[in-house]
Enzyme design. Structure first.
Site, PDB file in Angstrom:
ATOM      1  N   ILE A  93      51.224  33.048  23.241  1.00 26.43           N
ATOM      2  CA  ILE A  93      51.980  34.663  23.300  1.00 26.43           C
ATOM      3  C   ILE A  93      51.046  35.506  24.107  1.00 26.43           C
ATOM      4  O   ILE A  93      49.900  35.549  24.027  1.00 26.43           O
ATOM      5  CB  ILE A  93      51.730  35.095  21.790  1.00 26.43           C
TER       6      ILE A  93
ATOM      7  N   HIS B 221      50.983  25.633  12.176  1.00 32.26           N
ATOM      8  CA  HIS B 221      51.513  24.389  12.818  1.00 32.26           C
ATOM      9  C   HIS B 221      50.774  23.384  12.462  1.00 32.26           C
ATOM     10  O   HIS B 221      50.301  23.714  10.759  1.00 32.26           O
ATOM     11  CB  HIS B 221      49.633  24.884  13.973  1.00 32.26           C
TER      12      HIS B 221
ATOM     13  N   ASP C 217      46.485  28.036  18.704  1.00 33.54           N
ATOM     14  CA  ASP C 217      45.832  27.642  17.308  1.00 33.54           C
ATOM     15  C   ASP C 217      44.436  28.149  16.948  1.00 33.54           C
ATOM     16  O   ASP C 217      43.846  26.824  15.899  1.00 33.54           O
ATOM     17  CB  ASP C 217      45.846  25.887  17.099  1.00 33.54           C
TER      18      ASP C 217
ATOM     19  N   LEU D  88      56.848  27.340  21.676  1.00 35.10           N
ATOM     20  CA  LEU D  88      55.443  27.143  21.963  1.00 35.10           C
ATOM     21  C   LEU D  88      54.939  27.431  23.454  1.00 35.10           C
ATOM     22  O   LEU D  88      53.540  26.350  24.162  1.00 35.10           O
ATOM     23  CB  LEU D  88      55.768  25.692  22.789  1.00 35.10           C
ATOM     24  N   LYS D  89      54.968  28.755  23.875  1.00 36.66           N
ATOM     25  CA  LYS D  89      54.885  29.270  24.789  1.00 36.66           C
ATOM     26  C   LYS D  89      53.679  30.094  24.073  1.00 36.66           C
ATOM     27  O   LYS D  89      53.602  30.922  22.847  1.00 36.66           O
ATOM     28  CB  LYS D  89      55.646  30.252  25.119  1.00 36.66           C
TER      29      LYS D  89
ATOM     30  N   ASN E 162      51.236  32.102  13.359  1.00 39.05           N
ATOM     31  CA  ASN E 162      52.201  30.451  13.554  1.00 39.05           C
ATOM     32  C   ASN E 162      52.205  29.761  12.331  1.00 39.05           C
ATOM     33  O   ASN E 162      50.831  29.671  11.346  1.00 39.05           O
ATOM     34  CB  ASN E 162      51.439  30.328  15.075  1.00 39.05           C
TER      35      ASN E 162
ATOM     36  N   GLY F  47      64.260  24.809  14.783  1.00 37.65           N
ATOM     37  CA  GLY F  47      64.232  26.099  13.789  1.00 37.65           C
ATOM     38  C   GLY F  47      64.580  25.831  12.674  1.00 37.65           C
ATOM     39  O   GLY F  47      64.961  26.798  11.739  1.00 37.65           O
ATOM     40  N   SER F  48      64.056  24.764  12.114  1.00 35.88           N
ATOM     41  CA  SER F  48      64.411  24.733  10.872  1.00 35.88           C
ATOM     42  C   SER F  48      63.111  25.720  10.052  1.00 35.88           C
ATOM     43  O   SER F  48      63.399  26.057   8.758  1.00 35.88           O
ATOM     44  CB  SER F  48      63.773  23.103  10.347  1.00 35.88           C
ATOM     45  N   ASN F  49      62.299  26.133  10.750  1.00 35.99           N
ATOM     46  CA  ASN F  49      61.167  26.900   9.927  1.00 35.99           C
ATOM     47  C   ASN F  49      61.496  28.300   9.932  1.00 35.99           C
ATOM     48  O   ASN F  49      61.756  29.074   8.874  1.00 35.99           O
ATOM     49  CB  ASN F  49      60.129  26.741  10.265  1.00 35.99           C
TER      50      ASN F  49
HETATM   51  C1  GRF Z   1      56.709  22.473  13.387  1.00 35.70           C
HETATM   52  O1  GRF Z   1      56.358  21.274  13.069  1.00 35.70           O
HETATM   53  C2  GRF Z   1      55.775  23.180  13.705  1.00 35.70           C
HETATM   54  O2  GRF Z   1      54.672  23.024  12.599  1.00 35.70           O
HETATM   55  C3  GRF Z   1      55.046  23.679  15.096  1.00 35.70           C
HETATM   56  O3  GRF Z   1      56.600  23.313  15.767  1.00 35.70           O
HETATM   57  C4  GRF Z   1      57.613  22.325  14.944  1.00 35.70           C
HETATM   58  C5  GRF Z   1      59.262  22.855  14.988  1.00 35.70           C
HETATM   59  O4  GRF Z   1      59.437  23.351  13.696  1.00 35.70           O
HETATM   60  N1  GRF Z   1      54.901  24.379  15.340  1.00 35.70           N
HETATM   61  P1  GRF Z   1      61.106  23.607  13.098  1.00 35.70           P
HETATM   62  O5  GRF Z   1      61.922  23.794  14.648  1.00 35.70           O
HETATM   63  O6  GRF Z   1      61.284  25.015  12.697  1.00 35.70           O
HETATM   64  O7  GRF Z   1      62.066  22.835  13.092  1.00 35.70           O
END
Ligand code: GRF
Length: 254
Positions: free
Chosen positions: A132, A148, A189, A129-130, A146, A86-88
């Site tokens: 959509i 990537h 993607d 990861l799923k 998204n 969940g860092s993003n």
């Molecule tokens: C990130 O590297 C993103 O590019 C990929 O999954 C990872 C998620 O990281 N799709 P986080 O859960 O946001 O830390």
């Protein structure tokens, strides 16, 4: 992103929730989405909730002036889908709280439990990861993003997720990598690229070291892209390519 579609997504309890539907309703913007859209989102997503401000001190006063001085666009409502750490999500949420993104995270959805009802303007996949569902993609045209961790179209699609991406990049001999922010279509993607950042791939990189270098850029580029989305600064070229209009110079695009 990748991985086979499995169970329906559900809801991740954030640190604190505004549990009152009345309070939530009171915060809704003046232009809620058509009911069909909201219902479709509800069907496919999990639950939604409101998160409290980050306790990280550096997260608070980011570029507040730039976003709030913006003329006339209402704050947008964002749903963020996550499967990982969940860092993003945190970077986007912090930027929204700090003012760099002119929007609010109205829903945080994971592939775990439940789901209320909240209209959202945009859906942000942040490590989700799923695949959509096509119906949801159709219900949110040009409204699902998204991120990537490679320079798409290289090293994307089914099988390319997590450290597999970075392993493949290193094994290929590519000298550069970096994150891609793209709109989501019915496949993994393959949606149109909105923004990218480039990082070097160094001779002694491990997948973990490269991943960390890319992730650092992810947090910047995703926040910038979401900020543009929330300020209506995305322009679609005739051939369907999305461009970001500069905040300071409306004649400049990236
Ligand atoms: C990130 O590297 C993103 O590019 C990929 O999954 C990872 C998620 O990281 N799709 P986080 O859960 O946001 O830390």
């Amino acid at each position: 992103m990748e991985a086979a579609a499995v169970a329906p997504p559900a809801l991740l309890p954030c640190r604190s929730v505004d549990p009152s539907p009345a309070q939530f309703a009171a915060r809704r913007g003046p232009e809620p989405w058509p009911r069909g859209r909201a219902l479709a989102a509800r069907r496919h997503a999990g639950a939604a909730l409101r998160c409290e401000p980050s306790r990280r001190p550096e997260a608070r006063p980011v570029a507040r002036a730039a976003a709030t001085e913006d003329a006339g666009t209402r704050r947008k409502r964002l749903a963020v889908f996550v499967s990982g750490a969940g860092s993003n999500f945190r970077a986007i949420h912090d930027a929204a709280l700090g003012g760099a993104v002119r929007g609010d995270v109205a829903a945080l959805v994971t592939d775990k439990p439940a789901m209320p009802e909240h209209d959202v303007d945009f859906v942000l996949l942040a490590g989700y990861l799923k695949l959509i569902p096509a119906e949801l993609v159709r219900e949110y045209p040009r409204s699902i993003l998204n991120i990537h961790p490679s320079l798409l179209p290289a090293f994307g699609g089914k099988g390319y997720y997590g450290s597999k991406v970075h392993k493949a990049v290193i094994a290929s001999g590519a000298r550069y990598s970096g994150p891609t922010v793209h709109f989501v279509d019915e496949h993994y993607d393959t949606g149109k690229t909105l923004a990218q950042r480039v990082v070097p791939v160094l001779a002694d990189d491990t997948p973990e070291v490269l991943a960390a270098r890319v992730l650092h850029e992810e947090h910047q580029v995703y926040v910038e892209a979401v900020a543009a989305l929330c300020e209506d600064r995305i322009v679609w070229r005739e051939d369907g390519v999305p461009l970001i209009k500069s905040r300071t110079n409306p004649n400049e695009y990236t």
